[in-house]
Scaffold this active site. Sequence first.
Site, mmCIF file in Angstrom:
data_model
loop_
_atom_site.group_PDB
_atom_site.id
_atom_site.type_symbol
_atom_site.label_atom_id
_atom_site.label_comp_id
_atom_site.label_asym_id
_atom_site.label_seq_id
_atom_site.Cartn_x
_atom_site.Cartn_y
_atom_site.Cartn_z
ATOM 1 N N ALA A 243 0.863 -1.093 0.145
ATOM 2 C CA ALA A 243 0.015 0.180 0.109
ATOM 3 C C ALA A 243 0.997 1.187 -0.148
ATOM 4 O O ALA A 243 1.842 1.186 0.859
ATOM 5 C CB ALA A 243 -1.003 -0.107 1.041
ATOM 6 N N ALA A 244 0.479 2.233 -0.689
ATOM 7 C CA ALA A 244 1.299 3.528 -0.929
ATOM 8 C C ALA A 244 0.876 4.654 0.165
ATOM 9 O O ALA A 244 0.512 5.444 -0.057
ATOM 10 C CB ALA A 244 0.983 3.965 -2.595
ATOM 11 N N CYS A 245 0.828 3.936 1.265
ATOM 12 C CA CYS A 245 0.131 4.615 2.506
ATOM 13 C C CYS A 245 1.204 5.098 3.579
ATOM 14 O O CYS A 245 2.011 4.031 3.757
ATOM 15 C CB CYS A 245 -0.929 4.214 2.874
ATOM 16 S SG CYS A 245 -2.627 4.535 2.299
ATOM 17 N N ALA A 246 1.385 6.259 4.130
ATOM 18 C CA ALA A 246 2.398 6.524 4.982
ATOM 19 C C ALA A 246 2.606 5.346 6.086
ATOM 20 O O ALA A 246 3.579 4.868 6.571
ATOM 21 C CB ALA A 246 2.114 8.017 5.363
ATOM 22 N N SER B 289 2.242 2.414 6.237
ATOM 23 C CA SER B 289 2.947 0.896 6.028
ATOM 24 C C SER B 289 4.301 1.098 5.757
ATOM 25 O O SER B 289 4.992 0.473 5.520
ATOM 26 C CB SER B 289 2.279 0.745 4.764
ATOM 27 O OG SER B 289 2.610 1.336 3.639
#
Lengths: 382, 382
Positions: free
Chosen positions: B322-325, B327
Site C-alpha cells: 500500500a502506498a500509504c504513510a 505502511s
Amino acid sequence: MIYLDYAAATPLSPKAKQAMLPYFDEKFFNPSAAYLPATEIRREYESAKGEIAHVIGAKGADLVMTSGATEANSLVFATVPDDAEVLISAVEHPSILENAKQKNYQVIAVDETGRINLDDFKQKLTPRTQLVSVCLASSELGTIQPLSDIARIINDERTRRAFAGEKTPLYFHSDASQGLGLMEVKVSRLGVDLLTINAAKVYGPKGIGALYVGHNARIKPQVHGGGQEMGLRSGTENVPATIAFATAILDAEKHLAGERKRLGDLRAKFKNLLAEKIDGIEFLGKEKTQLANFLPITIPGLDAERLIFALEDRGVYLSTGAACAASKGEKSPTLRAIGLNDSRIAGSLRITLGRPTTEEDVIAAADVIADIVSSERARLAK
Amino acid sequence: MIYLDYAAATPLSPKAKQAMLPYFDEKFFNPSAAYLPATEIRREYESAKGEIAHVIGAKGADLVMTSGATEANSLVFATVPDDAEVLISAVEHPSILENAKQKNYQVIAVDETGRINLDDFKQKLTPRTQLVSVCLASSELGTIQPLSDIARIINDERTRRAFAGEKTPLYFHSDASQGLGLMEVKVSRLGVDLLTINAAKVYGPKGIGALYVGHNARIKPQVHGGGQEMGLRSGTENVPATIAFATAILDAEKHLAGERKRLGDLRAKFKNLLAEKIDGIEFLGKEKTQLANFLPITIPGLDAERLIFALEDRGVYLSTGAACAASKGEKSPTLRAIGLNDSRIAGSLRITLGRPTTEEDVIAAADVIADIVSSERARLAK
C-alpha cells in the site's frame, strides 16, 4: 448580475485555477508513493503547505490540512473530552456552535456591535475551562474580535494553573475563515493555539482548509488511516486543492492593503447611498472593528426573505445571515445576541463585497435595493 | 514513462475535468444560499449525488459525501462505541485497520489468496459484534471478497438476535475503494449496510468520496456545523469534486465490461511474459477472484525497494504494498496474513494496470522488470 455574498462563497481566482490544473492529470501521483514523480508531488505539496503557513506566521509542519473549516473546527472540539467546559462567543458560525453543543458549553456575551464582552469572558472562564473558541470575525456581522486581549486573559489563567499545580489544559482556538485575506492574521500576534483557515473564502477552491496547531497544543485525530498530516488527519492528500489554496492565499496577502482600502471605500459609498435612499435603514456593527467588505443592514418592518427573492429577480444576490443549512428556519443567534428585536432580525440582510465588486455594482445595487424596499413598503401600506 | 500503480492513484479523466471546471468560477455559489443561481447549483449537486448513487444501486439521499474513503471509513467506526467488538479482515487497508485499533477488534483470517475464511468469520462473530468491515477487494492483492456470503451469515445472526430479543445492532460495512469501476457493485446484491466509495481510484478527483448508508443503519456525525448531508457531515459541499466524481463513475460504469476484458487480457499477457523471463517469480492471489487490473508478484530473495528505485530509473513506476504513510517501515499485514515469509514479503511488488495502459506498455515493462531483476541477481551473486 451583481453578486454581494462573498462571505458565503468566492469564485476560484484564475491564478489559483491555473496553478491547480496540472495536478489533476499530469501530476496526479499519490504523494505517498516512492518513485520520483510522486516524491516530486510530495515536495510541491509540502512547499504549498509552507506557503499557506507562512501567511499566518507559521511553518508547514504546524498545519493539518482538512476538507475545510467545518472539519478543522470539529477536529478542535473532538480533542476536548465530552464533559469538558468550553467557552464560545455569541456570534459564532454554526460549525462552532454545533460542535460546542456536543460539550459542556457556555456562551460569552457580546456588545451591540457583536464584539466580545471581556468582563463576561473573565467571569465565565473557570479552572475547568479547557477550550475557548472565538472567531477572528463574525460571519454575519464582520465584527473583528479582540483576540489578543482574550489571549492575554487565557495566559493569565494558564499561569495561575501552572503555579497552582493544576494540570487541566486550556486551548485558545479561533476560526479565521472570515477575515483571512482581508486583514493581517499572524498566530503569534493573535495568541491562539489553534487556528482554522479556509480556502473557499479567499478565492481558493471549496473542499480544502487547515488547522494550525501550535507547539503547545495536542490534538486527537478523528480520521484514522495512512498516517498523513503527521497522523492527525489520514487520507490521500488533496494535492490540487492545496496548491490552489497556496496560490490564492499568497495572492490575497500580496494585495491585502490595497484591497482592504478599496473595499472599505466601496463600502462607505454603498452605506452613504443606502442611508440616503432608504429611510429607517440601520447598519449593524461598527466600521472601525469590522472587516472592510461587510455591510450588514436591517430594515425593520420588512421581511428579508421576501426582499432577497425580489432582489434576485433584478439580478442582485445577497443573503440573510449565515448561508448554512442549520440556520434555516431558525432566528440567527448572532443577531439576537447583539440585541436586535424580532422585527430587526426579520429585516436583516448581509451585504458582503468582494474582489470583483466595482463602484458601478455598488451604485446599481443601492438603486435596486432602494427600489425593492419602496415597492415592498408600498405593498405593505395598501 | 510507464505507470503501473493505478491502485494508488488514477489521473482525472478529461471528461470529468471538463465537467468540473465551470463549478470553480462561473458556478461557484454556495449551494445553501437562497437565490436562484445557488439553488441551481444545489439541484446540480443533488443530481450528481443521484448519479453516483445509481451506479451502486442506491439513491442520492443514501449517500453522505466525504473528503474521501478514509474519512468515510472513519465515520463508520466512529458510530460504534469504543468498547464495541468489531471484526475486520486480515487484508484491510490502513484506513480500516487503524480505525479498528480504536475499538475492541479482531481479525478474520484469509486463505493464501487473501480471501476471507468464512468458518473463521462465523467463529469470531459473537452476540457482541457490532460491526463487520471487509473490503470489496484487497488494495494490495486485488482479491475480491465474498461479501454476499458474509452478508448471509450476518443476516442469520441478526435474525437470531431479533428472536432472542437482543438489541445489539450489527452493521456490515465494506470499503469498495478498490473494485469500484472494475466490477459491478450493487449494495443490495452485496448485502452491505454501509459502503465506502472513492473518486480518486476511478479517474475522478482526489478529495471526494462517499459513504452509502442503508435504510437500517444509523450513523453518528463526526463533523458538526451547517447540517449539510442530512446533518451527518457538515461543511460547504465540494460541488466541483462531486460533479467530477459523478462524471467519472458514470463513465467507468459505461465501459466496465469492455475495460475489464481488456485489462484481464493485458494482465494475462503481462503474467506470461514475466513468468517466461523471470525464474522463481511468484504470482499472488488467483485470477478468478481478483480485480482484472491487479498483478501482485513476489521475487523471493530480492529487495522490492531496491527494484523500485532501479525501475524508476528506467521510467517504470510501481509500488511495494500500500502506498500509504502508515505502511512505511512496517511489513505488510496483508502479505503476512496470506502466509508469505519475510523473503517473499521483502521481494513483493504490486503491479496495477489502468485505462491508459497499452499492450506496448506491458511488453516494455516486462522487459525492463526482467532486466532489472537480472542485474540485481548478478549484483547479489558477486
